[in-house]
Design a protein around this motif. Structure first.
Motif: not given
Length: 330
Positions: A56-80
């Motif tokens: 309930s305390n998450l904001l769109p900026m947290h979506w951005q942080r999550m998306a960026q974290a996944i995008a930055e690591r995408c080439g290193q992992y088979d899944g998240f």
């Protein structure tokens, strides 16, 4: 073949323990992993702690942080796997579905209705299902919860306490998993999913993550007697899009009512504010071509939300507003 999976922890009920004022997230992602040792059978698992919040305390900026974290690591992992609170999981799933369009690996959101440490918790079963999705090779953003696998743009919480709290809205359920061991069965064949993707203007072959969001999106839920000036007030406050949760097929009051919304829609459109008609109904979607109140709203410039749940619609509109080309369709 063993996979390399990244667990991203954000808090939520799954990580909660009882505090002085009720449940609050305190467990780390590493502690979640240690509680379900059989997950190691998937292969190598790395953990990243993004935050520890009730959703309930998450904001769109947290979506951005999550998306960026996944995008930055995408080439290193088979899944998240992303652990998340249930209350706003649908919004995050929708945001990541559109922000990470074209991603080439699976992203599975999960959580639980009972804390990991509670008797009879559903956390372990949901983690097993999420890791099965993350290790499946089936690219895209999904939710794995209570034996259901749901596409990220179709996730809706329909019950505040039941373990089977989510449903797939507007899209076929993507698959199922066994609660005992996470054994995964896809219900939508890959070829059918790919073909359906061609019909989605947000789907493209290349991975092109988008992080910019315009948060000036408001939602107005109609009730009998609602004042059209609500729309004007939101435009005056600087909102760039207003989603109207209308009745039935998405209609709004017309000139037959003293609370006629049509002039307000015309005013907002003249001021460059997008007006999108959604529905208060859980299923069935919006059909502005059926009843007069829908036809007239569309004629005044209102757009249809189609069959998207509000949880996917809101982040999709935020993304569209932030696009340089000013995309004008939902």
């Amino acid at each position: 073949m063993k996979k390399h999976i990244c667990l991203l922890a954000t808090g939520g009920t799954i990580a909660c323990e009882k505090g002085a004022d009720g449940l609050r997230p305190v467990l780390t992602g590493a502690e979640l992993l240690r509680a379900v040792p059989e997950l190691a059978r998937c292969g190598e698992i790395d953990v990243s702690e993004l935050c520890s919040l009730d959703s309930s305390n998450l904001l769109p900026m947290h979506w951005q942080r999550m998306a960026q974290a996944i995008a930055e690591r995408c080439g290193q992992y088979d899944g998240f796997v992303l652990t998340h609170g249930t209350d706003t999981m649908g919004y995050t799933a929708g945001a990541l579905y559109y922000m990470l369009r074209g991603i080439g690996v699976p992203v599975a959101l999960t959580g639980s209705m009972l804390p990991l440490t509670a008797a009879g918790t559903d956390a372990r079963a949901n983690l097993r299902g999420a890791f099965a999705v993350a290790a499946s090779g089936r690219a895209g953003v999904y939710q794995a919860f209570a034996g259901r696998v749901i596409s990220g743009n179709a996730v809706k919480k329909v019950d505040s306490t039941a373990r089977d709290a989510f449903r797939s809205i507007g899209r076929p359920q993507a698959g199922t998993f066994a609660l005992a061991d996470g054994a995964l069965t896809w219900q939508v064949p890959e070829e059918a999913r790919t073909e359906a993707g061609k019909m989605d203007d947000e789907t493209q072959a290349a991975f092109a993550p988008q992080f910019a969001l315009d948060e000036r999106v408001a939602v107005v839920k109609l009730v009998p007697g609602a004042e059209p000036r609500l729309l004007t007030a939101l435009a005056d406050a600087g909102y760039r899009a207003v989603i109207i949760e209308g009745y039935g097929a998405g209609g709004v009051p017309t000139a037959a009512s003293p609370k006629n919304f049509l002039p307000a829609i015309v005013d907002l459109r003249a001021r460059g504010v997008r007006v999108i008609c959604a529905t208060q109904c859980t299923t069935g979607g919006v059909h502005l071509d059926t009843y007069e109140m829908g036809v007239l709203a569309a004629r005044c410039g209102a757009e249809s939300a189609g069959d998207l749940p509000l949880e996917a619609l809101v982040p999709r509109v935020m993304l569209a507003l932030a696009q340089a080309d000013g995309a004008q369709t939902v």
